[in-house]
Write an enzyme that holds these catalytic residues in place. Structure first.
Site: not given
Length: 112
Positions: A30, A85, A92, A94, A98, A100
């Protein structure tokens, strides 16, 4: 689903520090790390958010968690936190699913 920064990473249109890749997903560090180790695991299949996944995505979703675990071990983490998220109200930013993976420091609960 519209093109996102993550789809551009998958297509190698923009660079990323990729630490794992297979036919279904990839993991990369990230760029706005919130812990000493912070990487994302994303599916190559475009799914905007977790609530958009369906029963046909069950194996892929499990695969993302297994890759998160394997890559965390590769990064030297025994203790780590996973976060997903779902939607703007959950932070969120993007809209490409995904996971994390954060580690390398203690975490408290609740998370903020």
């Amino acid at each position: 689903m519209s093109e996102t920064i993550f789809s551009k990473i998958i297509d190698r249109e923009i660079p990323a520090d990729i630490i794992y890749e297979d036919d279904l997903c990839l993991a990369f560090r990230d760029i706005n790390a919130q812990a000493p180790v912070h990487f994302l695991v994303i599916p190559k299949k475009p799914i905007a958010k977790l609530s958009d996944a369906d029963e046909g995505d069950q194996a892929l979703l499990g695969h993302l968690l297994l890759v998160a675990n394997k890559t965390a071990a590769q990064e030297g983490l025994e203790d780590f936190r996973l976060n997903v998220n779902n939607g703007a109200g959950a932070s969120q930013t993007v809209f490409h699913l995904h996971v994390h993976v954060l580690g390398g420091r203690p975490f408290s609960w609740p998370p903020g």
